[in-house]
Design an enzyme around this catalytic site. Structure first.
Site, PDB file in Angstrom:
ATOM      1  N   ASP B  91       0.853  -1.182   0.000  1.00 11.92           N
ATOM      2  CA  ASP B  91       0.000   0.000   0.000  1.00 11.92           C
ATOM      3  C   ASP B  91       0.898   1.244   0.000  1.00 11.92           C
ATOM      4  O   ASP B  91       2.121   1.144   0.020  1.00 11.92           O
ATOM      5  CB  ASP B  91      -0.979  -0.029   1.178  1.00 11.92           C
ATOM      6  CG  ASP B  91      -0.287  -0.010   2.527  1.00 11.92           C
ATOM      7  OD1 ASP B  91       0.944   0.201   2.587  1.00 11.92           O
ATOM      8  OD2 ASP B  91      -0.982  -0.219   3.539  1.00 11.92           O
ATOM      9  N   GLY B  93       1.016   3.677   2.242  1.00  9.94           N
ATOM     10  CA  GLY B  93       1.359   4.214   3.560  1.00  9.94           C
ATOM     11  C   GLY B  93       0.383   5.245   4.060  1.00  9.94           C
ATOM     12  O   GLY B  93       0.311   5.508   5.256  1.00  9.94           O
ATOM     13  N   GLY B  94      -0.378   5.842   3.143  1.00  6.43           N
ATOM     14  CA  GLY B  94      -1.243   6.951   3.527  1.00  6.43           C
ATOM     15  C   GLY B  94      -2.309   6.575   4.546  1.00  6.43           C
ATOM     16  O   GLY B  94      -2.554   7.301   5.511  1.00  6.43           O
ATOM     17  N   PHE B  95      -2.921   5.416   4.334  1.00  2.00           N
ATOM     18  CA  PHE B  95      -4.014   5.018   5.223  1.00  2.00           C
ATOM     19  C   PHE B  95      -3.516   4.865   6.650  1.00  2.00           C
ATOM     20  O   PHE B  95      -4.152   5.341   7.604  1.00  2.00           O
ATOM     21  CB  PHE B  95      -4.627   3.695   4.740  1.00  2.00           C
ATOM     22  CG  PHE B  95      -5.776   3.223   5.578  1.00  2.00           C
ATOM     23  CD1 PHE B  95      -7.046   3.762   5.419  1.00  2.00           C
ATOM     24  CD2 PHE B  95      -5.598   2.249   6.556  1.00  2.00           C
ATOM     25  CE1 PHE B  95      -8.110   3.333   6.199  1.00  2.00           C
ATOM     26  CE2 PHE B  95      -6.657   1.818   7.345  1.00  2.00           C
ATOM     27  CZ  PHE B  95      -7.916   2.363   7.166  1.00  2.00           C
ATOM     28  N   ASP B 145      -2.817   8.204  -1.741  1.00  2.00           N
ATOM     29  CA  ASP B 145      -4.121   8.867  -1.812  1.00  2.00           C
ATOM     30  C   ASP B 145      -4.537   9.266  -0.409  1.00  2.00           C
ATOM     31  O   ASP B 145      -3.843   8.970   0.568  1.00  2.00           O
ATOM     32  CB  ASP B 145      -5.181   7.946  -2.437  1.00  2.00           C
ATOM     33  CG  ASP B 145      -5.503   6.753  -1.539  1.00  2.00           C
ATOM     34  OD1 ASP B 145      -4.665   6.409  -0.674  1.00  2.00           O
ATOM     35  OD2 ASP B 145      -6.582   6.156  -1.714  1.00  2.00           O
ATOM     36  N   GLN B 188     -11.634   7.130  -5.332  1.00  2.00           N
ATOM     37  CA  GLN B 188     -12.243   7.633  -4.104  1.00  2.00           C
ATOM     38  C   GLN B 188     -13.602   8.264  -4.454  1.00  2.00           C
ATOM     39  O   GLN B 188     -14.140   7.995  -5.518  1.00  2.00           O
ATOM     40  CB  GLN B 188     -11.306   8.641  -3.410  1.00  2.00           C
ATOM     41  CG  GLN B 188     -10.034   8.008  -2.832  1.00  2.00           C
ATOM     42  CD  GLN B 188     -10.296   7.150  -1.586  1.00  2.00           C
ATOM     43  OE1 GLN B 188     -11.399   7.155  -1.015  1.00  2.00           O
ATOM     44  NE2 GLN B 188      -9.288   6.360  -1.191  1.00  2.00           N
ATOM     45  N   GLY B 215     -11.618   3.849   0.223  1.00  2.00           N
ATOM     46  CA  GLY B 215     -12.599   4.590   1.008  1.00  2.00           C
ATOM     47  C   GLY B 215     -13.801   3.766   1.415  1.00  2.00           C
ATOM     48  O   GLY B 215     -14.829   4.310   1.833  1.00  2.00           O
ATOM     49  N   ASP B 265      -7.669  -7.565   0.246  1.00  2.00           N
ATOM     50  CA  ASP B 265      -6.739  -7.785   1.355  1.00  2.00           C
ATOM     51  C   ASP B 265      -7.478  -7.403   2.629  1.00  2.00           C
ATOM     52  O   ASP B 265      -8.349  -6.519   2.606  1.00  2.00           O
ATOM     53  CB  ASP B 265      -5.487  -6.903   1.247  1.00  2.00           C
ATOM     54  CG  ASP B 265      -5.757  -5.498   1.759  1.00  2.00           C
ATOM     55  OD1 ASP B 265      -6.393  -4.710   1.032  1.00  2.00           O
ATOM     56  OD2 ASP B 265      -5.374  -5.194   2.908  1.00  2.00           O
ATOM     57  N   CYS B 303     -11.997 -28.890   5.564  1.00  2.00           N
ATOM     58  CA  CYS B 303     -10.749 -28.151   5.378  1.00  2.00           C
ATOM     59  C   CYS B 303      -9.540 -29.073   5.498  1.00  2.00           C
ATOM     60  O   CYS B 303      -9.486 -29.934   6.377  1.00  2.00           O
ATOM     61  CB  CYS B 303     -10.667 -27.030   6.410  1.00  2.00           C
ATOM     62  SG  CYS B 303      -9.163 -26.044   6.286  1.00  2.00           S
ATOM     63  N   CYS B 305      -6.367 -27.959   6.030  1.00  2.00           N
ATOM     64  CA  CYS B 305      -5.237 -27.308   6.696  1.00  2.00           C
ATOM     65  C   CYS B 305      -4.789 -28.150   7.895  1.00  2.00           C
ATOM     66  O   CYS B 305      -5.519 -29.015   8.366  1.00  2.00           O
ATOM     67  CB  CYS B 305      -5.609 -25.897   7.130  1.00  2.00           C
ATOM     68  SG  CYS B 305      -6.392 -25.816   8.745  1.00  2.00           S
ATOM     69  N   CYS B 308      -7.141 -28.417  10.946  1.00  2.00           N
ATOM     70  CA  CYS B 308      -8.346 -29.238  10.759  1.00  2.00           C
ATOM     71  C   CYS B 308      -8.030 -30.700  10.467  1.00  2.00           C
ATOM     72  O   CYS B 308      -8.784 -31.584  10.862  1.00  2.00           O
ATOM     73  CB  CYS B 308      -9.185 -28.667   9.614  1.00  2.00           C
ATOM     74  SG  CYS B 308      -9.825 -27.018   9.962  1.00  2.00           S
ATOM     75  N   HIS B 334      -5.369 -21.807   9.490  1.00  2.00           N
ATOM     76  CA  HIS B 334      -6.699 -22.243   9.044  1.00  2.00           C
ATOM     77  C   HIS B 334      -7.452 -21.117   8.353  1.00  2.00           C
ATOM     78  O   HIS B 334      -8.026 -21.308   7.262  1.00  2.00           O
ATOM     79  CB  HIS B 334      -7.550 -22.759  10.205  1.00  2.00           C
ATOM     80  CG  HIS B 334      -8.980 -22.852   9.792  1.00  2.00           C
ATOM     81  ND1 HIS B 334      -9.451 -23.865   8.984  1.00  2.00           N
ATOM     82  CD2 HIS B 334     -10.025 -21.998   9.965  1.00  2.00           C
ATOM     83  CE1 HIS B 334     -10.717 -23.651   8.703  1.00  2.00           C
ATOM     84  NE2 HIS B 334     -11.095 -22.529   9.285  1.00  2.00           N
TER      85      HIS B 334
END
Lengths: 372, 372
Positions: B91, B93-95, B145, B188, B215, B265, B303, B305, B308, B334
């Site tokens: 990303d 960094g702004g957020f 942004d 945005q 946003g 994400d 599952c 994994c 599980c 998991h």
């Protein structure tokens, strides 16, 4: 047939063998990672396997309190619960009752104590300890003993040792033999050779699948520990595995292997890993040290573990500085890998009649390393 | 040639494609595990790979502060440092400057702030953000942004969006194109369709390898988020990947895929895993719940994994009650595995023209499950 042991070769007092168990073979000398509460801290079972570990240890005290022996039994035993089908040794619980529990009270039949977790009352006798270890499905069960504190006067040490001998006999009577399972006695007697002899004689009269040397690594120091090993190991039968409980550093392990010990367990590699301390072929490193912030070299170029083969020292340093779980995870993995590699090297060089040279070489590399 | 995208098929608005990058192919729809500070918390890189993840996210704010962009660069970039040779999106960094730092001050050129770690002063401009992401060796770079807060008046939202558009142009000018690398713009405009349109038009004029929808997931709720997606996704070119930032729950993902989103994400699966919450085919479970103490069933029988396939719910419960690291490790594993499987199922059913049925079935199983 109970758990058995084959001695393949000796080099001086050092021994290389194989323990045959219901859950697989254990090449010795061997280091057993400690899985206190049903997990080797910070490691998946697959990761433990990947370090080369062949046997792990579980702590009866912790497991009887949480999740509880009956519950572990209902879940199919410790092997199944942890996803560790290999051999598991459990201690008797006695040592941690004395070091961790609250308001403990010893009597001739056992010890009553309060849980350090919730204050609930519990009692451990030789029979109950053996029963718990059976419910846990321990491959190797340890007799309930009293780990004699250090220092102890000769009289204190004798009384304590004799109590342990009586409990050893009761533990043996309570143990249910099963194919490939075994019960180990524990030699006590503090630092007194005559008491160690009396303890070993009493245990040999009872008869066990293996013999542990207890009451060491409790503050006596390496030199005195070695002196006790020098007089105790020769008292034990050559055809049974010998287990030095709660030891130790890599240097301790080399010294004890040289004195005829086959098996070890210790929290040092796992606990150190969680606190940024790494045992390496070049000595001990503290990865929090600022000198590693830009160090793009592998932690230990001689090591094949993920921490060393995939990452730079600077990354490990960053993980600890940032408080990321992966730091303890990777360094635990490394330390266990290093301990396993150290024992594999010991075994190979014992079989080749080169163990002394191996130990000298390993120690020289530690001394020459730029550890810190 | 820059990073490219092939659209293989659509089912309604839902899309299945492949992103081709310098560090490998990414089948979409895709969920990107968050590796905030150079590690997906509680996971080795091998474990992340084992979940089926093809691309991960790194946070510029965290990495610029610690270990520092220049240091990561000197260590060979984020891929090498983390042992993640696959694609990485960072990303801007702004957020996180706005949500985590102290004493931040915006101006038309960028933002000046103090580190939440040590109070040190830093500045982020479009050019500096792009430079940092270049030094990190991000496969996908995000423009700097301003994530418009919610709620915002139309005037506030327009001012903020227009600032982001100007910064997007500066980000594009600063970005150094490299084969298989790409720069994404971020739409945005808050909840206002005309502003989303103006934002998308401005970004399309500049031209990017992909388009994010920013946003959202900032308090507006799922229904309003879907409304914004319904008007925004159609504004974006079909031949570029669409990335909904910071979203979300499994249900959010299904809803957004249905509206034409390709990439996601979110910290939810990793954060939830550390706090004993599991996302499963039968709904959400809190493994701390006492009802799991004796439950010998697998967490999610559907599952594969390690949590599980190797362990019982009772063991996971025990690990969290005992405060063992392995609890967060296994449940993080998991949850990430579940998210990957959910997206793999979405992709397969989109290609088969059965995505709606898939989403209905998945949601029905959640509702029928005995979660809790």
């Amino acid at each position: 047939m109970s758990l058995s042991f084959t001695l393949h070769g000796t080099d001086g007092a050092a021994r290389a063998g194989t323990m045959h168990t219901a859950h697989g073979a254990v090449p010795t000398p061997v280091f057993m990672p400690v899985g206190t509460a049903g997990t080797v801290k910070g490691m998946t079972a697959d990761a433990v396997r990947a370090t080369g570990a062949s046997v792990i240890l579980g702590n009866t005290y912790h497991l009887m309190l949480r999740p509880g022996a009956e519950r572990v039994h209902a879940l199919g035993g410790l092997h199944r619960m942890m996803d560790w089908p290999g051999p598991i040794l459990t201690d008797s619980g006695g040592f941690q009752v004395m070091s961790l529990s609250k308001l403990r009270k010893m009597d001739k039949d056992g010890v009553t104590f309060q849980s350090h977790i919730d204050g609930s009352r519990h009692r451990l006798t030789p029979e109950r300890s053996i029963d718990i270890q059976h419910k846990l499905d321990a491959t190797i069960t340890m007799v309930l003993d009293e780990c004699t504190p250090f220092p102890a006067t000769p009289d204190q040490a004798r009384d304590s040792m004799e109590l342990s001998s009586r409990w050893a006999a009761r533990s043996k009577a309570a143990f249910v033999p099963r194919d490939g399972y075994g019960l180990f006695g524990i030699v006590q007697g503090s630092v007194y050779p005559d008491l160690r002899k009396a303890s070993a004689d009493a245990l040999l009269d009872i008869g066990f699948e293996g013999y542990a040397i207890g009451g060491l690594a409790v503050g006596e120091g390496q030199e005195m520990m070695y002196q006790v090993l020098d007089v105790t190991a020769p008292l034990l039968p050559a055809d049974r595995p010998r287990y030095l409980m709660g030891v130790g550093t890599p240097d301790d392990l080399l010294g004890a292997v040289a004195r005829g010990v086959d098996m070890f367990d210790c929290v040092i590699p796992t606990r150190a890993g969680r606190t940024a301390r790494a045992y390496t072929s070049q000595g001990v490193f503290n990865l929090r040290n600022a000198r590693f912030a830009d160090d793009d070299r592998p932690l230990d170029p001689a090591c094949a573990c993920p921490a060393c083969s995939r990452h730079a020292r600077a990354y490990l340093h960053h993980l600890f500085r940032a408080g990321e779980m992966l730091g303890p995870m990777l360094l635990t993995w490394h330390n266990l890998h290093y301990y396993q590699a150290l024992m594999a090297g010991a075994r190979a060089t014992i079989l080749a009649g080169q163990f002394d040279n191996y130990a000298v070489g390993v120690r020289a590399a530690w001394a020459a390393g730029e550890s810190g």
